[in-house]
Write a protein that holds these residues in place. Structure first.
Motif, PDB file in Angstrom:
ATOM      1  N   PRO A   1       0.813  -1.220   0.000  1.00  0.00           N
ATOM      2  CA  PRO A   1       0.000   0.000   0.000  1.00  0.00           C
ATOM      3  C   PRO A   1       0.844   1.267   0.000  1.00  0.00           C
ATOM      4  O   PRO A   1       0.511   2.236  -0.700  1.00  0.00           O
ATOM      5  CB  PRO A   1      -0.811  -0.123   1.300  1.00  0.00           C
ATOM      6  CG  PRO A   1      -0.891  -1.583   1.555  1.00  0.00           C
ATOM      7  CD  PRO A   1       0.408  -2.146   1.080  1.00  0.00           C
ATOM      8  N   ALA A   2       1.940   1.286   0.749  1.00  0.00           N
ATOM      9  CA  ALA A   2       2.779   2.485   0.808  1.00  0.00           C
ATOM     10  C   ALA A   2       3.404   2.789  -0.542  1.00  0.00           C
ATOM     11  O   ALA A   2       3.433   3.954  -0.983  1.00  0.00           O
ATOM     12  CB  ALA A   2       3.863   2.321   1.871  1.00  0.00           C
ATOM     13  N   ARG A   3       3.906   1.778  -1.225  1.00  0.00           N
ATOM     14  CA  ARG A   3       4.515   2.004  -2.545  1.00  0.00           C
ATOM     15  C   ARG A   3       3.460   2.417  -3.564  1.00  0.00           C
ATOM     16  O   ARG A   3       3.711   3.254  -4.426  1.00  0.00           O
ATOM     17  CB  ARG A   3       5.227   0.738  -3.003  1.00  0.00           C
ATOM     18  CG  ARG A   3       6.516   0.464  -2.229  1.00  0.00           C
ATOM     19  CD  ARG A   3       7.103  -0.863  -2.613  1.00  0.00           C
ATOM     20  NE  ARG A   3       8.287  -1.186  -1.838  1.00  0.00           N
ATOM     21  CZ  ARG A   3       8.730  -2.408  -1.616  1.00  0.00           C
ATOM     22  NH1 ARG A   3       8.063  -3.451  -2.121  1.00  0.00           N
ATOM     23  NH2 ARG A   3       9.817  -2.618  -0.898  1.00  0.00           N
ATOM     24  N   PHE A   4       2.291   1.805  -3.460  1.00  0.00           N
ATOM     25  CA  PHE A   4       1.191   2.176  -4.343  1.00  0.00           C
ATOM     26  C   PHE A   4       0.850   3.648  -4.153  1.00  0.00           C
ATOM     27  O   PHE A   4       0.661   4.402  -5.109  1.00  0.00           O
ATOM     28  CB  PHE A   4      -0.019   1.295  -4.020  1.00  0.00           C
ATOM     29  CG  PHE A   4      -1.264   1.620  -4.798  1.00  0.00           C
ATOM     30  CD1 PHE A   4      -1.459   1.107  -6.066  1.00  0.00           C
ATOM     31  CD2 PHE A   4      -2.256   2.422  -4.248  1.00  0.00           C
ATOM     32  CE1 PHE A   4      -2.623   1.398  -6.778  1.00  0.00           C
ATOM     33  CE2 PHE A   4      -3.413   2.719  -4.939  1.00  0.00           C
ATOM     34  CZ  PHE A   4      -3.595   2.206  -6.217  1.00  0.00           C
ATOM     35  N   GLN A   5       0.808   4.071  -2.898  1.00  0.00           N
ATOM     36  CA  GLN A   5       0.466   5.461  -2.593  1.00  0.00           C
ATOM     37  C   GLN A   5       1.537   6.428  -3.094  1.00  0.00           C
ATOM     38  O   GLN A   5       1.224   7.491  -3.634  1.00  0.00           O
ATOM     39  CB  GLN A   5       0.280   5.604  -1.078  1.00  0.00           C
ATOM     40  CG  GLN A   5      -0.295   6.929  -0.632  1.00  0.00           C
ATOM     41  CD  GLN A   5      -0.577   6.912   0.856  1.00  0.00           C
ATOM     42  OE1 GLN A   5       0.306   6.615   1.665  1.00  0.00           O
ATOM     43  NE2 GLN A   5      -1.821   7.213   1.230  1.00  0.00           N
ATOM     44  N   ARG A   6       2.801   6.056  -2.936  1.00  0.00           N
ATOM     45  CA  ARG A   6       3.896   6.938  -3.351  1.00  0.00           C
ATOM     46  C   ARG A   6       4.086   6.979  -4.858  1.00  0.00           C
ATOM     47  O   ARG A   6       4.670   7.922  -5.388  1.00  0.00           O
ATOM     48  CB  ARG A   6       5.208   6.469  -2.703  1.00  0.00           C
ATOM     49  CG  ARG A   6       5.278   6.686  -1.207  1.00  0.00           C
ATOM     50  CD  ARG A   6       6.704   6.559  -0.704  1.00  0.00           C
ATOM     51  NE  ARG A   6       7.295   5.271  -1.008  1.00  0.00           N
ATOM     52  CZ  ARG A   6       7.302   4.221  -0.191  1.00  0.00           C
ATOM     53  NH1 ARG A   6       6.715   4.325   0.999  1.00  0.00           N
ATOM     54  NH2 ARG A   6       7.880   3.085  -0.531  1.00  0.00           N
ATOM     55  N   SER A   7       3.608   5.962  -5.572  1.00  0.00           N
ATOM     56  CA  SER A   7       3.895   5.856  -7.007  1.00  0.00           C
ATOM     57  C   SER A   7       3.375   7.063  -7.777  1.00  0.00           C
ATOM     58  O   SER A   7       4.030   7.560  -8.678  1.00  0.00           O
ATOM     59  CB  SER A   7       3.292   4.571  -7.570  1.00  0.00           C
ATOM     60  OG  SER A   7       1.878   4.593  -7.487  1.00  0.00           O
ATOM     61  N   TRP A   8       2.194   7.569  -7.428  1.00  0.00           N
ATOM     62  CA  TRP A   8       1.630   8.695  -8.165  1.00  0.00           C
ATOM     63  C   TRP A   8       2.366   9.980  -7.839  1.00  0.00           C
ATOM     64  O   TRP A   8       2.652  10.790  -8.720  1.00  0.00           O
ATOM     65  CB  TRP A   8       0.146   8.831  -7.851  1.00  0.00           C
ATOM     66  CG  TRP A   8      -0.481  10.073  -8.449  1.00  0.00           C
ATOM     67  CD1 TRP A   8      -1.069  11.094  -7.787  1.00  0.00           C
ATOM     68  CD2 TRP A   8      -0.554  10.396  -9.833  1.00  0.00           C
ATOM     69  NE1 TRP A   8      -1.516  12.043  -8.669  1.00  0.00           N
ATOM     70  CE2 TRP A   8      -1.221  11.636  -9.939  1.00  0.00           C
ATOM     71  CE3 TRP A   8      -0.132   9.768 -11.000  1.00  0.00           C
ATOM     72  CZ2 TRP A   8      -1.463  12.258 -11.153  1.00  0.00           C
ATOM     73  CZ3 TRP A   8      -0.378  10.386 -12.217  1.00  0.00           C
ATOM     74  CH2 TRP A   8      -1.032  11.607 -12.288  1.00  0.00           C
ATOM     75  N   SER A   9       2.715  10.185  -6.563  1.00  0.00           N
ATOM     76  CA  SER A   9       3.399  11.418  -6.210  1.00  0.00           C
ATOM     77  C   SER A   9       4.761  11.507  -6.889  1.00  0.00           C
ATOM     78  O   SER A   9       5.240  12.593  -7.191  1.00  0.00           O
ATOM     79  CB  SER A   9       3.559  11.516  -4.693  1.00  0.00           C
ATOM     80  OG  SER A   9       4.366  10.462  -4.216  1.00  0.00           O
ATOM     81  N   ARG A  10       5.394  10.356  -7.149  1.00  0.00           N
ATOM     82  CA  ARG A  10       6.687  10.378  -7.838  1.00  0.00           C
ATOM     83  C   ARG A  10       6.527  10.578  -9.340  1.00  0.00           C
ATOM     84  O   ARG A  10       7.342  11.232  -9.981  1.00  0.00           O
ATOM     85  CB  ARG A  10       7.433   9.059  -7.592  1.00  0.00           C
ATOM     86  CG  ARG A  10       7.978   8.909  -6.186  1.00  0.00           C
ATOM     87  CD  ARG A  10       9.013   7.801  -6.135  1.00  0.00           C
ATOM     88  NE  ARG A  10       8.479   6.547  -6.642  1.00  0.00           N
ATOM     89  CZ  ARG A  10       7.946   5.600  -5.867  1.00  0.00           C
ATOM     90  NH1 ARG A  10       7.866   5.801  -4.555  1.00  0.00           N
ATOM     91  NH2 ARG A  10       7.495   4.486  -6.379  1.00  0.00           N
ATOM     92  N   ALA A  11       5.431  10.001  -9.875  1.00  0.00           N
ATOM     93  CA  ALA A  11       5.294   9.999 -11.329  1.00  0.00           C
ATOM     94  C   ALA A  11       4.562  11.226 -11.874  1.00  0.00           C
ATOM     95  O   ALA A  11       4.750  11.599 -13.024  1.00  0.00           O
ATOM     96  CB  ALA A  11       4.546   8.734 -11.771  1.00  0.00           C
ATOM     97  N   ALA A  12       3.738  11.851 -11.049  1.00  0.00           N
ATOM     98  CA  ALA A  12       2.898  12.930 -11.559  1.00  0.00           C
ATOM     99  C   ALA A  12       3.704  14.194 -11.836  1.00  0.00           C
ATOM    100  O   ALA A  12       4.624  14.528 -11.097  1.00  0.00           O
ATOM    101  CB  ALA A  12       1.801  13.245 -10.534  1.00  0.00           C
ATOM    102  N   PRO A  13       3.354  14.952 -12.890  1.00  0.00           N
ATOM    103  CA  PRO A  13       3.984  16.260 -13.125  1.00  0.00           C
ATOM    104  C   PRO A  13       3.682  17.209 -11.972  1.00  0.00           C
ATOM    105  O   PRO A  13       2.681  17.061 -11.275  1.00  0.00           O
ATOM    106  CB  PRO A  13       3.310  16.732 -14.427  1.00  0.00           C
ATOM    107  CG  PRO A  13       2.709  15.508 -15.027  1.00  0.00           C
ATOM    108  CD  PRO A  13       2.367  14.590 -13.909  1.00  0.00           C
ATOM    109  N   ASP A  14       4.571  18.188 -11.793  1.00  0.00           N
ATOM    110  CA  ASP A  14       4.423  19.099 -10.663  1.00  0.00           C
ATOM    111  C   ASP A  14       3.084  19.817 -10.663  1.00  0.00           C
ATOM    112  O   ASP A  14       2.450  19.982  -9.623  1.00  0.00           O
ATOM    113  CB  ASP A  14       5.549  20.138 -10.662  1.00  0.00           C
ATOM    114  CG  ASP A  14       6.888  19.513 -10.306  1.00  0.00           C
ATOM    115  OD1 ASP A  14       6.878  18.422  -9.703  1.00  0.00           O
ATOM    116  OD2 ASP A  14       7.933  20.123 -10.631  1.00  0.00           O
ATOM    117  N   HIS A  15       2.612  20.239 -11.844  1.00  0.00           N
ATOM    118  CA  HIS A  15       1.393  21.034 -11.863  1.00  0.00           C
ATOM    119  C   HIS A  15       0.172  20.170 -11.532  1.00  0.00           C
ATOM    120  O   HIS A  15      -0.841  20.668 -11.046  1.00  0.00           O
ATOM    121  CB  HIS A  15       1.196  21.711 -13.235  1.00  0.00           C
ATOM    122  CG  HIS A  15       0.857  20.759 -14.341  1.00  0.00           C
ATOM    123  ND1 HIS A  15       1.808  19.954 -14.944  1.00  0.00           N
ATOM    124  CD2 HIS A  15      -0.326  20.475 -14.942  1.00  0.00           C
ATOM    125  CE1 HIS A  15       1.215  19.230 -15.895  1.00  0.00           C
ATOM    126  NE2 HIS A  15      -0.069  19.525 -15.903  1.00  0.00           N
TER     127      HIS A  15
END
Length: 292
Positions: free
Chosen positions: A263-277
């Motif tokens: 669950p933690a990696r799943f949660q972090r995956s978007w914050s790492r991959a998403a563009p800043d805006h």
């Protein structure tokens, strides 16, 4: 490859617990090298799986044997029995102690006459029941117990278990009930009672209609809800509680099974991959392709 040690080579080990499942009074897992237990009785039904070695016993003065990986042995309440490893060797066993009302008193004599049930389907079902209890998967354990109890009774009555005809309407109504709140801890017994059917009938009908048993369906719904909460930034421990899992470890185990990640990696995956805006927009939601 290092060979798996046999019961005779393992240290003695006993693990026992009382699961929060009506009908199961105790679960016992034991591995003994030389231990032999004297004659005694239980006020419960004893359902015995031997995983390694073999257990010799006397039941009501009659000699019997419980071999490993060959069916299971059922001993009735209030009937004296003892136990020891055959040939002086050790054994490993798993035992369910079921409430007296789980099998009728009319089956006591039949169990005394023939306690060993060589039925691969029943053994596999009880094995999965043990795994569900150890893993805190109580909805699955409830379903497994109902099916195993029904098959046990059929076999003790010397009847070949017959398939029952499913009823699609039962499945549809059960799904509606489960969909209302998959996280509320509703038991299959409560759903079955509302629909005026038995739990085994409910499980068979649901499985025939939807291709998966109801406990697996509820698990999928809970995981869907967990994924949404995780992507909203809710901590994994809180997510586990809010989505009906026993604890965070329970959620993590199922997450690994279905999504191949924690669950933690799943949660972090978007914050790492998403563009800043996009990352700064709380309402943004990614389209995940990590699992279905």
């Amino acid at each position: 490859m290092t060979p798996v040690p046999t019961a005779a080579a393992r240290p003695d080990r006993v693990v026992a617990f009382r699961p929060p499942l009506a009908g199961v009074e105790e679960v016992l897992h034991a591995s003994w090298r030389e231990h032999a237990y004297p004659a005694h009785t239980h006020d419960t039904w004893t359902v015995l799986l031997v995983d390694d070695g073999a257990v010799a016993y006397d039941l009501d003065g009659r000699a019997g044997a419980a071999p490993s990986r060959s069916g299971l042995t059922v001993l009735p309440p209030h009937v004296p029995h003892d136990g020891r490893g055959m040939g002086g060797a050790g054994f490993t066993k798993r035992v369910l102690y079921l409430s007296p009302d789980q099998l009728g008193p009319d089956l006591v004599g039949r169990a005394v006459d023939a306690p060993l049930l060589r039925d691969a389907t029943l053994r596999a079902g009880v094995d999965r029941l043990h795994r569900a209890l150890v893993g805190h998967d109580l909805l699955e354990a409830e379903a497994r117990l109902a099916l195993a109890r029904e098959r046990l009774a059929d076999l003790l009555r010397r009847r070949t278990p017959q398939p029952r005809s499913p009823q699609p309407l039962v499945a549809v109504r059960a799904r509606e009930r489960l969909d209302a709140d998959p996280t509320d801890g509703t038991t299959l017994a409560a759903v079955a009672a509302d629909l005026q059917v038995s739990v085994p009938h409910l499980v068979r009908s649901f499985s025939a209609c939807y291709g998966i048993p109801p406990h697996r369906y509820v698990l999928g719904r809970r995981l869907d809800h967990a994924r949404r909460l995780l992507l909203d930034g809710v901590p994994a421990g809180q997510v586990a509680v809010e989505t009906g899992f026993y604890d965070q470890a329970h959620l993590t185990r199922h997450f690994r099974t279905f999504l191949g990640t924690t669950p933690a990696r799943f949660q972090r995956s978007w914050s790492r991959a998403a563009p800043d805006h996009v990352r700064t927009r709380p309402s943004a939601r990614p389209v995940t392709t990590m699992g279905a």
